[in-house]
Write a protein that holds these residues in place. Structure first.
Motif, PDB file in Angstrom:
ATOM      1  N   ARG A 214      34.961  48.445  26.426  1.00  0.00           N
ATOM      2  CA  ARG A 214      35.970  49.300  25.815  1.00  0.00           C
ATOM      3  C   ARG A 214      36.725  50.076  26.887  1.00  0.00           C
ATOM      4  NH1 ARG A 214      38.206  48.767  21.238  1.00  0.00           N
ATOM      5  NH2 ARG A 214      36.142  48.453  20.295  1.00  0.00           N
ATOM      6  N   LEU A 215      35.997  50.550  27.893  1.00  0.00           N
ATOM      7  CA  LEU A 215      36.645  51.262  28.994  1.00  0.00           C
ATOM      8  C   LEU A 215      37.553  50.322  29.782  1.00  0.00           C
ATOM      9  CD1 LEU A 215      37.084  53.741  30.761  1.00  0.00           C
ATOM     10  CD2 LEU A 215      35.013  53.114  32.031  1.00  0.00           C
ATOM     11  N   CYS A 216      37.083  49.090  30.046  1.00  0.00           N
ATOM     12  CA  CYS A 216      37.920  48.112  30.755  1.00  0.00           C
ATOM     13  C   CYS A 216      39.221  47.874  29.999  1.00  0.00           C
ATOM     14  CB  CYS A 216      37.166  46.798  30.921  1.00  0.00           C
ATOM     15  SG  CYS A 216      35.743  46.866  32.031  1.00  0.00           S
ATOM     16  N   SER A 217      39.114  47.769  28.681  1.00  0.00           N
ATOM     17  CA  SER A 217      40.303  47.566  27.857  1.00  0.00           C
ATOM     18  C   SER A 217      41.260  48.740  27.964  1.00  0.00           C
ATOM     19  CB  SER A 217      39.880  47.355  26.395  1.00  0.00           C
ATOM     20  OG  SER A 217      41.002  47.258  25.551  1.00  0.00           O
ATOM     21  N   ARG A 218      40.724  49.949  27.949  1.00  0.00           N
ATOM     22  CA  ARG A 218      41.577  51.139  28.049  1.00  0.00           C
ATOM     23  C   ARG A 218      42.252  51.227  29.413  1.00  0.00           C
ATOM     24  NH1 ARG A 218      37.297  55.287  25.135  1.00  0.00           N
ATOM     25  NH2 ARG A 218      37.791  54.682  22.964  1.00  0.00           N
ATOM     26  N   ILE A 219      41.522  50.832  30.455  1.00  0.00           N
ATOM     27  CA  ILE A 219      42.119  50.834  31.796  1.00  0.00           C
ATOM     28  C   ILE A 219      43.344  49.929  31.832  1.00  0.00           C
ATOM     29  CG2 ILE A 219      41.746  50.099  34.195  1.00  0.00           C
ATOM     30  CD1 ILE A 219      38.827  51.018  33.872  1.00  0.00           C
ATOM     31  N   ARG A 220      43.267  48.780  31.169  1.00  0.00           N
ATOM     32  CA  ARG A 220      44.391  47.847  31.145  1.00  0.00           C
ATOM     33  C   ARG A 220      45.501  48.303  30.189  1.00  0.00           C
ATOM     34  NH1 ARG A 220      43.362  46.858  35.341  1.00  0.00           N
ATOM     35  NH2 ARG A 220      42.234  45.089  36.217  1.00  0.00           N
ATOM     36  N   THR A 221      45.198  49.264  29.326  1.00  0.00           N
ATOM     37  CA  THR A 221      46.182  49.734  28.347  1.00  0.00           C
ATOM     38  C   THR A 221      47.101  50.799  28.919  1.00  0.00           C
ATOM     39  OG1 THR A 221      44.674  49.265  26.507  1.00  0.00           O
ATOM     40  CG2 THR A 221      46.475  50.799  26.075  1.00  0.00           C
ATOM     41  N   PHE A 222      46.537  51.729  29.713  1.00  0.00           N
ATOM     42  CA  PHE A 222      47.311  52.868  30.182  1.00  0.00           C
ATOM     43  C   PHE A 222      48.144  52.503  31.414  1.00  0.00           C
ATOM     44  CE2 PHE A 222      43.674  55.034  28.072  1.00  0.00           C
ATOM     45  CZ  PHE A 222      44.408  55.661  27.072  1.00  0.00           C
ATOM     46  N   GLU A 223      49.383  53.004  31.440  1.00  0.00           N
ATOM     47  CA  GLU A 223      50.318  52.683  32.508  1.00  0.00           C
ATOM     48  C   GLU A 223      49.778  53.095  33.870  1.00  0.00           C
ATOM     49  OE1 GLU A 223      53.530  51.154  34.372  1.00  0.00           O
ATOM     50  OE2 GLU A 223      53.112  51.008  32.218  1.00  0.00           O
ATOM     51  N   GLU A 224      49.094  54.247  33.939  1.00  0.00           N
ATOM     52  CA  GLU A 224      48.612  54.763  35.230  1.00  0.00           C
ATOM     53  C   GLU A 224      47.552  53.863  35.864  1.00  0.00           C
ATOM     54  OE1 GLU A 224      48.559  56.209  32.244  1.00  0.00           O
ATOM     55  OE2 GLU A 224      48.493  58.406  32.404  1.00  0.00           O
ATOM     56  N   THR A 225      46.805  53.116  35.039  1.00  0.00           N
ATOM     57  CA  THR A 225      45.671  52.339  35.563  1.00  0.00           C
ATOM     58  C   THR A 225      45.802  50.836  35.322  1.00  0.00           C
ATOM     59  OG1 THR A 225      44.484  52.702  33.470  1.00  0.00           O
ATOM     60  CG2 THR A 225      44.084  54.269  35.260  1.00  0.00           C
ATOM     61  N   ARG A 226      46.926  50.404  34.786  1.00  0.00           N
ATOM     62  CA  ARG A 226      47.070  48.998  34.374  1.00  0.00           C
ATOM     63  C   ARG A 226      46.851  48.026  35.524  1.00  0.00           C
ATOM     64  NH1 ARG A 226      52.000  48.692  30.867  1.00  0.00           N
ATOM     65  NH2 ARG A 226      50.537  49.690  29.433  1.00  0.00           N
ATOM     66  N   GLN A 227      47.262  48.394  36.733  1.00  0.00           N
ATOM     67  CA  GLN A 227      47.153  47.485  37.879  1.00  0.00           C
ATOM     68  C   GLN A 227      45.920  47.753  38.743  1.00  0.00           C
ATOM     69  OE1 GLN A 227      49.232  45.126  37.704  1.00  0.00           O
ATOM     70  NE2 GLN A 227      50.593  46.098  36.205  1.00  0.00           N
ATOM     71  N   LEU A 228      45.071  48.690  38.314  1.00  0.00           N
ATOM     72  CA  LEU A 228      43.883  49.027  39.108  1.00  0.00           C
ATOM     73  C   LEU A 228      42.865  47.894  39.039  1.00  0.00           C
ATOM     74  CD1 LEU A 228      42.295  51.255  40.684  1.00  0.00           C
ATOM     75  CD2 LEU A 228      41.369  51.965  38.466  1.00  0.00           C
ATOM     76  N   PRO A 229      42.376  47.385  40.178  1.00  0.00           N
ATOM     77  CA  PRO A 229      41.363  46.330  40.134  1.00  0.00           C
ATOM     78  C   PRO A 229      40.047  46.831  39.554  1.00  0.00           C
ATOM     79  CG  PRO A 229      41.875  46.919  42.421  1.00  0.00           C
ATOM     80  CD  PRO A 229      42.807  47.692  41.554  1.00  0.00           C
TER      81      PRO A 229
END
Length: 459
Positions: A214-229
């Motif tokens: 769920r956290l991985c999904s949220r990371i990919r959802t938010f603009e600030e973290t979308r490109q974070l590996p």
């Protein structure tokens, strides 16, 4: 997502099996049976991804991968090594040679397609940024030859794990080279990620109380973290979780029990990739500010769009991927200027441009073509998708009124749109002319409509 995949293996049945599996999923597959032939194919007609066997005569997969990654023509092609070798030392050797991932024979179909899709998504995004950087360099806006090589400097890692032993083990590995922040609570970790600048997040998938996916999904959802590996730590028994994570968009994984050398190499690879992406984005934004944006709308200007479209069409000749173009024109815009003045007209153009920016995809290129005309270039997009996007944009423009900057005037605005798609051996001027003909037909037939020109007759 269509793509060309090169399969390399000296065993003919292995090649045929992979070719059949990939073809069923509508990938275009090329094959090679040894290292030298694979290199020649990759140099002459670079594929989108390479599935590479390790144990081959003449030249093994490690050497092929090293040569691919050293050559600028092929350095950015994702390489998945497919091998019977399963030792961590073999994986480390492959990663050090530049491989993006490993699959162990016999290849699991779910793992194969998850990794292929994940790496192709990443390549598509990176190709677009590189192409924009090349366009800016050709225009003389930036000098890419002066850029420093990417190097790890003060990289920050957020480690999310509620297992004390695992945390101690990993922080001992990272402490000498990286700035590591440890967080055991998923909600707190999410807040940290959105408020801080990290180069990598490492997440354990076996958390006891929370759902790491769920956290991985949220990371990919938010603009600030979308490109974070995202690097995940996975138990051997949690392969289903891993496959789901790859679908969500995790970048890489390390299997438990953790091999320290593999963790080090995969961590370094992800951070280098992140810093390279950051450099591309920095160059892209800097070049846009200097020369290739329209000062009123912030969209690309006509000069940049024309150069970029020419580059896309040249690439399309090699990979046979369609490029769609749509031209939009604000209906009766002269009446806005004549009735309310040019300041209100500028407000309408700015609002119009904003709605275009929200309505297109990240890989699409929107520009102000001149006056009240706008162009959207859509790479790897056929006519049916482009016409659907055009109709959605038309509705978004028509369904909500435009207001001036002072909030005193409210106007109903519509637009006409002409759409077309590239044909073989076609230049940008011809493609734009055909889209313009479709736009003219839309305005002639009553405005506030989309007209599609398939290359023969507008309909």
């Amino acid at each position: 997502m269509s793509a060309r995949i090169l399969v390399v293996d000296d065993v003919i049945p292995n090649v045929k099996i992979l070719e059949a599996k990939l073809s069923v999923e509508y990938y275009d597959v090329e094959t090679a049976y040894n290292g030298p032939d694979a290199l020649e194919l990759a140099y002459n007609s670079p594929p989108d991804l390479i599935l590479l066997d390790v144990m081959m005569p003449q030249m093994d997969g490690f050497e092929v991968c090293r040569r691919l990654k050293k050559d600028p023509r092929t350095a950015h092609i994702p390489v998945i090594m497919v091998t019977a070798l399963s030792e961590a030392t073999d994986r480390v050797q492959g990663l050090e040679a530049g491989a993006d991932d490993f699959l162990t024979k016999p290849v699991d179909d779910i793992a194969l397609f998850a990794r292929v899709k994940s790496l192709l998504r990443l390549k598509m995004m990176m190709d677009e940024f590189r192409l924009r950087e090349e366009t800016s360099s050709d225009l003389g806006v930036i000098n890419t030859s002066e850029e420093e090589e990417v190097a790890i400097r003060h990289a920050r890692i957020l480690l999310i794990d509620d297992n004390e032993y695992s945390v101690d083990q990993i922080t001992k590995v990272y402490d000498e080279e990286y700035d590591v922040v440890v967080e055991r609570n998923m909600d707190e970790a999410q807040a940290l990620l959105r408020g801080s600048d990290f180069d990598l997040v490492v997440i354990s998938l076996d958390a006891a109380e929370n759902d790491p996916l769920r956290l991985c999904s949220r990371i990919r959802t938010f603009e600030e973290t979308r490109q974070l590996p995202i690097l995940t730590l996975v138990d051997e028994v949690d392969k289903d979780k891993l496959m789901k994570g790859l679908e969500i968009g995790i970048s890489d994984y390390v299997m438990r029990p953790i091999d320290i050398n593999e963790l080090i190499v995969r961590t370094r690879t992800q951070i280098l990739r992140k810093q390279y992406q950051d450099r591309l984005r920095h160059n892209y934004h800097r070049s846009m500010e200097l020369a290739v944006t329209d000062s009123l709308t912030g969209l690309y200007n006509r000069r940049y769009m024309t150069n970029h479209l020419e580059a896309l069409l040249q690439r399309a000749k090699m990979d046979y991927k369609p490029v769609s173009v749509l031209i939009m024109d604000i209906d009766f815009f002269k009446n806005v200027n004549d009735t309310h003045g040019h300041d209100v007209g500028d407000d309408v153009i700015q609002g119009f441009a904003s709605r275009i920016g929200v309505g297109v995809r990240g890989v699409d290129l929107a520009c102000r073509y001149g006056g009240e005309e706008f162009v959207v270039v859509m790479p790897d997009t056929d006519l049916s998708i482009a016409s659907g996007v055009s109709e959605r944009l038309r509705r978004q423009i028509a369904d909500q009124s435009f207001k001036d900057s002072k909030g005193m005037i409210e106007l109903d605005i519509t637009c006409s749109i002409g759409v077309t798609v590239s044909r073989e051996q076609e230049d940008a001027a011809t493609l734009l002319k055909r889209a313009d003909e479709a736009l003219y037909a839309a305005k002639r037939d009553g405005r506030n409509r989309v007209v599609v020109n398939s290359g023969n007759v507008a309909a």
